[in-house]
Design an enzyme around this catalytic site. Structure first.
Site, PDB file in Angstrom:
ATOM      1  N   ASP A   1     -11.834   0.615   0.473  1.00 40.36           N
ATOM      2  CA  ASP A   1     -10.848   0.588  -0.154  1.00 40.36           C
ATOM      3  C   ASP A   1     -10.056   2.064  -0.546  1.00 40.36           C
ATOM      4  OD1 ASP A   1      -9.080  -0.966  -1.693  1.00 40.36           O
ATOM      5  OD2 ASP A   1      -9.989  -0.278  -3.380  1.00 40.36           O
TER       6      ASP A   1
ATOM      7  N   HIS B   1      -6.961   6.761   2.671  1.00 43.94           N
ATOM      8  CA  HIS B   1      -6.519   7.391   1.165  1.00 43.94           C
ATOM      9  C   HIS B   1      -7.017   8.860   2.036  1.00 43.94           C
ATOM     10  CE1 HIS B   1      -4.645   4.462  -0.212  1.00 43.94           C
ATOM     11  NE2 HIS B   1      -4.977   4.009  -1.170  1.00 43.94           N
TER      12      HIS B   1
ATOM     13  N   LYS C   1     -14.721   4.723  -8.880  1.00 41.81           N
ATOM     14  CA  LYS C   1     -14.486   3.511 -10.148  1.00 41.81           C
ATOM     15  C   LYS C   1     -14.840   3.825 -11.371  1.00 41.81           C
ATOM     16  CE  LYS C   1     -11.243   0.350  -7.585  1.00 41.81           C
ATOM     17  NZ  LYS C   1     -10.403   0.869  -7.750  1.00 41.81           N
TER      18      LYS C   1
HETATM   19  C1  BG6 Z   1      -4.953   1.308  -3.856  1.00 44.58           C
HETATM   20  C2  BG6 Z   1      -6.714   1.133  -3.745  1.00 44.58           C
HETATM   21  O1  BG6 Z   1      -5.067   1.146  -2.226  1.00 44.58           O
HETATM   22  O2  BG6 Z   1      -5.478   2.946  -4.266  1.00 44.58           O
HETATM   23  C3  BG6 Z   1      -6.750   0.752  -5.568  1.00 44.58           C
HETATM   24  O3  BG6 Z   1      -6.898  -0.287  -3.986  1.00 44.58           O
HETATM   25  C4  BG6 Z   1      -6.826   2.269  -5.727  1.00 44.58           C
HETATM   26  O4  BG6 Z   1      -8.474   0.313  -5.641  1.00 44.58           O
HETATM   27  C5  BG6 Z   1      -5.631   2.757  -6.227  1.00 44.58           C
HETATM   28  O5  BG6 Z   1      -7.122   1.836  -7.221  1.00 44.58           O
HETATM   29  C6  BG6 Z   1      -5.688   4.130  -6.138  1.00 44.58           C
HETATM   30  O6  BG6 Z   1      -4.137   4.113  -5.708  1.00 44.58           O
HETATM   31  P1  BG6 Z   1      -4.393   5.697  -6.821  1.00 44.58           P
HETATM   32  O7  BG6 Z   1      -2.318   6.148  -6.890  1.00 44.58           O
HETATM   33  O8  BG6 Z   1      -3.527   5.203  -8.721  1.00 44.58           O
HETATM   34  O9  BG6 Z   1      -4.164   7.224  -6.952  1.00 44.58           O
END
Ligand code: BG6
Length: 484
Positions: free
Chosen positions: A229, A234, A334
């Protein structure tokens, strides 16, 4: 320029949580080309009017300053239409073709915000209905597959229908203003470049911490986990932005070529590093914002004996001349102590100490991604607090808060990325080879975990994850930035 933006998954979570608010912001800022239509696609039998009402009601979840007034929504709603489709039924694509033919827009964007299992079906059916014209761009949301083989299969099918320059693979972290600023910092300024290498940098820490749990996405998360995820996409994209060589220009492929080289240089995993340098965790009950919260295994849609990780910390290296031997630590999870995403560059200490004593830690650049977006340069200075010991140094901080500097009405990640798709700019999207390389690198971790019956280490919600994460970094003689 006219455009049609088709949202597959037009009644889904992502559409009302992220895409519609972002499109509305672009509309409000006057950056969305005026001659546009946003066509939601979904199974429900909705009229255009009913769809508009549904979207309107969903804006209640958006923060107040970003909600449309009645008058604004009325004007925005004029762009919204709805086409009822069952995506698995070839005949239904004729309905979409008919809706698109009414306008014959200069640009047609197909945003596939559905379950990834539907990506290939949608692309194949678009082709069968003759909707893969040169004016068409397709946007694919993550996760693109769940391992290397499934990712390749999707990319191969999509590649038969659309040219690579028509495919926009979203990683919304690349659209965050802080990440834009990271590129600006590195490639718009000469100041740090001479220091940006193994000779001067001791270690780099990338943290993406969330205070939220899995919310209503337990079912999705169970089969995904933090590695797929957050790390595969990211976190690795952030690592690339930090580690890449300066591209020869700002064209999409010049940037993506350099990111790809970083991914290819990541140190391959061995049995030893898999067991020592990767920590997986899962939250148990604890607190969040002062209130008690349940364990992951008690969340809706989650197996009570689940081994899915909600936390990952790992150590890797980029094996090239610039970075050999410099540890890069990645950590995400998380239900951690707060919502906090930052990159910390720890420079090497001075080679020889001439001052009597120093308190605390400095020689550090912190790139804050969220909730604050800015830069902190940590230095040592001679403070006024101790008049007698004149050679005692204390840490000080230079702060650059981008929200204050540029105003908080800055372009959000999805707003920026949607406009880039409409304008055809690929710089902030991920190429298929990058994505495959990232999967290739995480796959040994997935295999290792699968064979390991121990499962993740539990950590209390509201903490920084299992203590093994601190022990891992301590082995190198370092600590996470909040432990200083
Ligand atoms: C998403 C994930 O890609 O990014 C989520 O699937 C996560 O689980 C989210 O919460 C986090 O994004 P941001 O922009 O809130 O940091």
């Amino acid at each position: 320029m006219s455009f049609d933006l088709v949202l597959f998954g037009g009644t889904g979570d992502l559409t009302w949580r992220k895409l519609m608010p972002a499109l509305f912001q672009a509309f409000r800022h006057g950056t969305l080309p005026a001659e546009g239509r946003i066509i939601g696609v979904g199974r429900d039998n909705l009229s255009n009017e009913q769809y508009r009402e549904q979207i309107h009601a969903r804006f209640d979840h958006v923060e107040l300053a970003k909600r449309p007034s009645e008058e604004e929504f009325k004007r925005f709603a004029a762009l919204l239409e709805f086409v009822q489709m069952d995506l698995s039924k070839p005949d239904d694509y004729a309905k979409l073709a008919a809706a698109l033919a009414q306008r014959n827009a200069d640009t047609v964007v197909m945003y596939v915000a559905t379950a990834p299992t539907l990506f290939t079906t949608v692309c194949e059916q678009l082709a069968a209905a003759g909707l893969n014209t040169p004016q068409t761009r397709v946007v694919l949301e993550k996760p693109l597959g769940h391992d290397l083989a499934s990712n390749r299969a999707i990319n191969e099918t999509v590649g038969k229908v659309f040219g690579e320059k028509q495919v926009f693979r979203i990683d919304h972290y690349l659209g965050k203003p802080a990440v834009q600023n990271l590129f600006a910092l590195r490639f718009g300024n000469a100041l740090f470049e001479p220091l940006w290498r193994r000779e001067h940098i001791a270690n780099i820490q990338i943290t993406i911490a969330e205070d939220l749990g899995v919310e209503k996405r337990g079912g999705f998360y169970e089969t995904t986990g933090a590695l797929r995820d957050m790390v595969q996409n990211h976190a690795l994209q952030l690592l690339c932005a930090i580690g890449m060589e300066p591209p020869i220009n700002s064209h999409a492929d010049a940037i993506r070529d350099e990111k790809l080289k970083v991914l290819r240089s990541l140190k391959p995993w061995t049995a030893e590093t898999l067991s020592q340098d990767v920590i997986r965790g899962q939250y148990s009950a604890g607190t969040s914002g002062g209130a008690p919260v349940a364990a992951y295994r008690e969340e809706a849609g989650v197996n009570p004996k689940s081994h899915t990780e909600t936390f990952v910390a790992l150590r890797t290296e980029i094996s090239n001349w610039r970075w050999a031997g410099v540890p890069f630590y990645i950590r995400t999870g998380k239900r951690l102590a707060g919502r906090d995403a930052r990159i910390v560059i720890n420079f090497r200490p001075t080679p020889h100490a001439i001052f009597n004593s120093q308190i605390g830690d400095a020689n550090r650049l912190v790139i804050n991604l969220q909730p604050k977006d800015g830069l902190e340069l940590h230095l040592l200075a001679q403070g006024q607090d101790n008049r007698r010991v004149s050679q005692k140094l204390s840490p000080v901080q230079l702060d650059l808060d981008f929200d204050k500097r540029f105003g908080s009405e800055r372009v959000g990640a999805y707003e920026r990325l949607l406009l880039d798709v409409i304008d055809g700019r690929l710089n902030l999207f991920v190429r298929s080879d990058e994505q495959e390389e990232a999967w290739r690198w995480v796959e040994p971790i997935l295999d290792y975990w699968q064979a390991d019956s121990q499962g993740p280490r539990l950590y209390n919600a509201g903490t920084w994850g299992p203590s093994a994460s601190s022990a891992m970094i301590a082995r190198d003689g370092f600590c996470w930035s909040e432990e200083n």
